[in-house]
Motif scaffolding. Structure first.
Motif, mmCIF file in Angstrom:
data_model
loop_
_atom_site.group_PDB
_atom_site.id
_atom_site.type_symbol
_atom_site.label_atom_id
_atom_site.label_comp_id
_atom_site.label_asym_id
_atom_site.label_seq_id
_atom_site.Cartn_x
_atom_site.Cartn_y
_atom_site.Cartn_z
ATOM 1 N N THR A 89 35.745 30.224 43.765
ATOM 2 C CA THR A 89 35.553 29.169 42.728
ATOM 3 C C THR A 89 36.217 29.294 41.298
ATOM 4 O O THR A 89 36.186 30.519 40.960
ATOM 5 C CB THR A 89 33.823 29.206 42.600
ATOM 6 O OG1 THR A 89 33.228 29.021 43.769
ATOM 7 C CG2 THR A 89 33.421 28.306 41.574
ATOM 8 N N PRO A 90 36.873 28.198 41.014
ATOM 9 C CA PRO A 90 37.445 28.324 39.788
ATOM 10 C C PRO A 90 36.517 28.627 38.535
ATOM 11 O O PRO A 90 35.276 28.186 38.794
ATOM 12 C CB PRO A 90 38.341 26.905 39.398
ATOM 13 C CG PRO A 90 38.196 26.531 40.892
ATOM 14 C CD PRO A 90 37.101 26.979 41.634
ATOM 15 N N ASP A 101 31.528 29.704 32.834
ATOM 16 C CA ASP A 101 30.576 28.656 33.853
ATOM 17 C C ASP A 101 29.892 28.995 35.090
ATOM 18 O O ASP A 101 28.986 28.610 35.685
ATOM 19 C CB ASP A 101 31.071 27.066 33.980
ATOM 20 C CG ASP A 101 32.702 27.342 34.678
ATOM 21 O OD1 ASP A 101 32.818 28.494 34.781
ATOM 22 O OD2 ASP A 101 33.081 26.463 34.944
ATOM 23 N N THR A 102 30.529 30.280 35.933
ATOM 24 C CA THR A 102 30.255 30.835 36.883
ATOM 25 C C THR A 102 29.394 31.896 37.071
ATOM 26 O O THR A 102 28.576 32.469 37.846
ATOM 27 C CB THR A 102 31.228 30.915 37.948
ATOM 28 O OG1 THR A 102 32.154 32.018 37.324
ATOM 29 C CG2 THR A 102 32.184 29.644 37.833
ATOM 30 N N PRO A 148 41.134 31.424 41.379
ATOM 31 C CA PRO A 148 41.558 32.601 42.178
ATOM 32 C C PRO A 148 42.358 31.832 43.389
ATOM 33 O O PRO A 148 43.045 32.567 44.108
ATOM 34 C CB PRO A 148 40.253 33.121 42.541
ATOM 35 C CG PRO A 148 39.250 31.907 42.440
ATOM 36 C CD PRO A 148 39.906 31.097 41.323
ATOM 37 N N ALA A 149 42.425 30.489 43.840
ATOM 38 C CA ALA A 149 43.299 30.093 44.546
ATOM 39 C C ALA A 149 45.029 29.854 44.412
ATOM 40 O O ALA A 149 45.820 29.880 45.003
ATOM 41 C CB ALA A 149 42.895 28.767 45.098
ATOM 42 N N ASN A 200 39.475 37.846 41.489
ATOM 43 C CA ASN A 200 38.117 37.757 41.531
ATOM 44 C C ASN A 200 37.575 36.412 42.234
ATOM 45 O O ASN A 200 38.020 35.093 41.661
ATOM 46 C CB ASN A 200 37.549 37.929 39.974
ATOM 47 C CG ASN A 200 35.926 37.829 40.227
ATOM 48 O OD1 ASN A 200 35.163 37.361 40.837
ATOM 49 N ND2 ASN A 200 35.443 38.577 39.204
ATOM 50 N N PRO A 201 37.070 36.122 43.296
ATOM 51 C CA PRO A 201 36.587 35.083 43.836
ATOM 52 C C PRO A 201 35.665 34.019 42.999
ATOM 53 O O PRO A 201 35.630 32.615 43.242
ATOM 54 C CB PRO A 201 36.028 35.195 45.150
ATOM 55 C CG PRO A 201 35.105 36.576 45.146
ATOM 56 C CD PRO A 201 36.258 37.411 43.814
ATOM 57 N N GLY A 202 35.437 34.705 41.894
ATOM 58 C CA GLY A 202 34.349 33.483 40.934
ATOM 59 C C GLY A 202 32.891 33.467 41.681
ATOM 60 O O GLY A 202 32.203 32.736 40.987
#
Length: 560
Positions: A544-545, A459-460, A402-403, A530-532
C-alpha cells in the motif's frame, strides 16, 4: 562473567620443535608481493598446513600455522575464520604477521573450510575458541603470550573468546568488527536486506574457494532485482544462493531484537569488564561503524586500554586501500602488548579522518565533546535554516510506493556500492524531499553523532523514514555523509515525533559548500521495503503506498 580453570602447564614446559620446511601457498606469496607502503619484513616465513585442532564438541577444526623462520621465542596470533584460510587471510594475516615475528594460527570455524561439524551462525565460537587455546598450550612453540586479530566475523570470534578471556590473551585487534549480528541484519525491525544477502553469499561460498565465491557473487548480482522485489520476499534468495543457507531464513523472519532467537547473539557485554588491551579500526562508511563506536565506549567505561582508528573507508576498503594504515596501527598495537615495544603507538586514543578536507585528527575521546547539537530547520521552499520556525504545521509531503521503492545510493553497506556517492539522480525523484542551506561563508565542522528529530503524519499508519546528511559542493554535486532509517507507526493523521539516529561522522563542510538534509520513505534494497500495511516485510504480498507529511518543527541535529 564466569571463570574457567586454565591449565597453562604446556606453556611452561615446552618441548623442542623443529620447524617444517613448507613455504606459504604460492597465491599468498604472489598477493603479498603486491602490497605497498608496509613496514619492511623481518623474517622469512614457514608454513605448516592443515593441522587438526579438536573443537569443543570434538569436531576437527582445520588449522594452518605460519611462523618466522628464525631461532627464538615469538608470540602467537589466533585468527578464526568462516571464510576459508586462503585469500585474503593467508597473505594479510598469516604471511605478513609471521614476517614481523609472530606465530599465526589461521583456523576455519566449525563446518567451514574443511572443518568438521555444522556451521551455526555465532553459536559455537566461544567454546571452539577456548578449545583452540587449550590446544595451543600443548604446542612446543607456544610461549603463553597470545593475541587475536581479524575483521568482521573474524572480529566476532574475538569477542566470543573475550567473554571469558584466557590468561594468555594479552591483546586484541578488532578490525571493522562485529559484535551484534542483530544490528547487522536489522535496524529497529527494518531488515537490512542488502547486508543479509551479502553475508549469506560470503558465509556460504567464500570458504569453498575463490571461483565458487565469485560465481555466487555474480549470480546474486544478476538476480538482485528479481530477489529483492519478489512478493513475498521470503525464500526468493534460493534462486541465487541455493537452499544451503538455512540460517538466512531465520535471520529474515525474526525482526524483533527481543525475540529468543537472538538471545546470546550479541557479545556487547564482553567489552564491559574486559582488561585485555584492544585496538579498534573502522571507517565512516563501514556497515559496522556504529558497533565499533559502541565497543570503544564500553571499553573506555570499563577502564580498558583501547585505541580507535576511523578512516574514510567502507567495510571492504578499510582492508584494501586503507590496509597500509590499518596494518601499521595493528602491528604497533601487537608489538606494544605482546613484545613490550610501545615505540609505534600514537599518543592519543583516537585518530579520525575528517572528510571534506582529507585530513586526520587526533583526539583524546570519542565523541570529542559532551553531547550538544545545532538544530537546522526545514522551510516550505526547500531551504535549511538555523532559525526556529513559528509554524509547526504541515510543511511538505511525499508519496512512498513500496512497489516502486526509493532506491538506495551508497552509504554504509557491505556491497561494492558502499561509500560516498553522487545523490543527484536520487534527489530528483518525486519521493525524496531535500532541504538545503545557504553557501557557507566559513567552514562548518561536524564531528560526532548526527540525528534528526522529525514530526510526521501518514495516511496508513505504517512507514519508514530515511534521513541523510549530504555535502553539496559549489558545482551542485550532492554527496552523502551519513544517514539512518527507522520504522514509524502513526495514529491516523495525528502527527508523531520520531528521532532517527544517523550514525556519526567527522566532516568539514568547506566554504562555498552547502548542507543538505534528505528525507524519504526508504532506501531499497539496502532495507527491505515497508509494505505500508503493518504486515511482515518478508511475508507481505500486498503493498500500500503511503503519503508522508513532514511538519515544521522537524530538525536536523548536527554536533558542535
Amino acid at each position: 562473567m564466569t571463570s574457567r580453570i586454565h591449565d597453562t602447564a604446556g606453556a611452561s614446559s615446552r618441548r623442542a620443535w623443529t620447524p617444517p620446511a613448507g613455504k606459504p601457498p604460492l597465491s599468498s606469496r604472489l598477493l603479498r608481493a603486491t602490497f605497498r607502503g608496509l613496514p619492511a619484513k623481518r623474517y622469512e616465513v614457514g608454513w605448516e598446513p592443515e593441522l587438526t585442532v579438536p573443537g569443543a564438541d570434538g569436531s576437527p577444526l582445520v588449522t594452518d600455522h605460519y611462523f618466522p623462520r628464525a631461532e627464538g621465542d615469538f608470540p602467537t596470533l589466533l585468527v578464526r575464520s568462516p571464510y576459508g584460510r586462503g585469500i585474503p587471510w593467508s597473505p594479510m594475516y598469516g604471511v605478513l604477521f609471521a614476517e614481523q615475528g609472530f606465530h599465526v594460527v589461521l583456523q576455519s570455524c566449525r563446518g567451514t573450510g574443511g572443518s568438521g561439524g555444522t556451521f551455526d551462525l555465532w553459536r559455537n565460537e566461544a567454546d571452539d575458541g577456548q578449545a583452540t587455546v587449550s590446544w595451543l598450550r600443548d604446542q612446543p612453540w607456544f610461549t603463553g603470550t597470545l593475541g587475536t586479530i581479524g575483521t568482521s566475523y573474524l572480529a566476532y570470534v574475538q569477542w566470543a573468546l573475550a567473554l571469558d578471556p584466557p590468561p594468555e590473551l594479552k591483546a586484541m585487534v578488532v578490525q571493522v568488527g562485529l559484535h551484534d549480528p542483530y544490528a547487522l541484519f536489522h535496524s529497529n525491525g527494518a531488515l537490512r536486506l542488502d547486508n543479509a544477502l551479502a553475508v549469506a553469499a560470503g558465509m556460504t561460498y567464500q570458504h569453498r574457494g575463490l571461483l565458487p565465491f565469485v560465481k555466487a557473487t555474480l549470480r546474486l548480482k544478476r538476480r538482485l532485482r528479481e530477489i529483492t522485489t519478489a512478493r513475498p520476499l521470503r525464500g526468493a534468495h534460493v534462486s541465487a544462493l541455493g537452499d544451503e543457507v538455512p540460517w538466512l531464513d531465520d535471520v529474515m523472519t525474526h525482526p524483533d531484537a527481543d525475540d529468543p532467537y537472538w538471545h546470546g547473539a550479541s557479545l556487547a557485554a564482553a567489552a564491559d569488564g574486559l582488561s585485555v588491551p584492544t585496538a579498534l579500526t573502522t571507517g565512516w562508511h563501514d556497515a559496522l561503524l556504529d558497533q565499533s563506536l559502541e565497543q570503544f565506549g564500553r571499553l573506555r567505561r570499563a577502564g580498558c586500554e583501547t585505541s580507535l582508528l576511523v578512516g574514510p573507508w567502507t567495510h571492504t576498503s578499510a582492508m584494501q586501500q586503507g590496509w597500509p594504515e590499518v596494518f601499521t596501527e595493528s602491528l604497533a598495537w601487537l608489538r606494544a602488548h605482546l613484545c613490550g615495544d610501545p615505540s609505534g603507538l600514537r599518543s592519543t586514543a583516537v585518530r579520525v579522518h575528517v572528510g571534506g578536507d582529507d585530513t586526520w585528527r587526533d583526539l583524546e575521546e570519542w565523541p570529542p565533546t559532551p553531547a550538544a547539537a545545532t538544530a537546522w530547520f526545514p522551510t516550505p521552499d526547500g531551504h535549511l535554516v538555523q532559525q526556529a520556525p513559528t509554524d509547526h504545521g504541515p510543511l511538505a509531503s511525499l508519496r512512498y510506493d513500496p512497489a516502486d521503492p526509493t532506491p538506495s545510493v551508497g552509504g554504509p553497506v557491505l556491497s561494492p556500492d558502499a561509500g560516498p556517492r553522487d545523490n543527484g539522480t536520487l534527489e530528483a525523484r518525486a519521493d525524496v524531499l531535500t532541504f538545503t542551506g545557504p553557501p557557507l561563508t566559513e567552514p562548518v565542522d561536524v564531528v560526532g553523532p548526527v540525528s534528526a528529530r522529525l514530526t510526521l503524519s501518514t495516511d496508513t499508519g505504517h512507514t519508514d523514514v530515511f534521513t541523510r546528511l549530504c555535502d553539496v559542493d559549489a558545482q551542485g554535486r550532492s554527496v552523502n555523509v551519513c544517514d539512518g532509517l527507522t520504522p514509524v507507526r502513526t495514529s491516523g493523521q495525528a502527527p508523531s515525533e520520531v528521532t532517527v539516529e544517523m550514525s556519526s561522522t567527522a566532516h568539514r563542510f568547506a566554504v562555498g559548500h552547502r548542507i543538505r538534509w534528505q528525507i524519504s520513505g526508504g532506501a531499497h534494497p539496502r532495507y527491505a521495503s515497508n509494505p505500508g500495511t503493518g504486515q511482515s516485510r518478508v511475508e507481505a504480498v500486498d503493498f500500500t503506498p503511503v503519503h508522508i507529511t513532514l511538519h515544521g518543527d522537524s530538525a536536523l541535529l548536527l554536533p558542535r
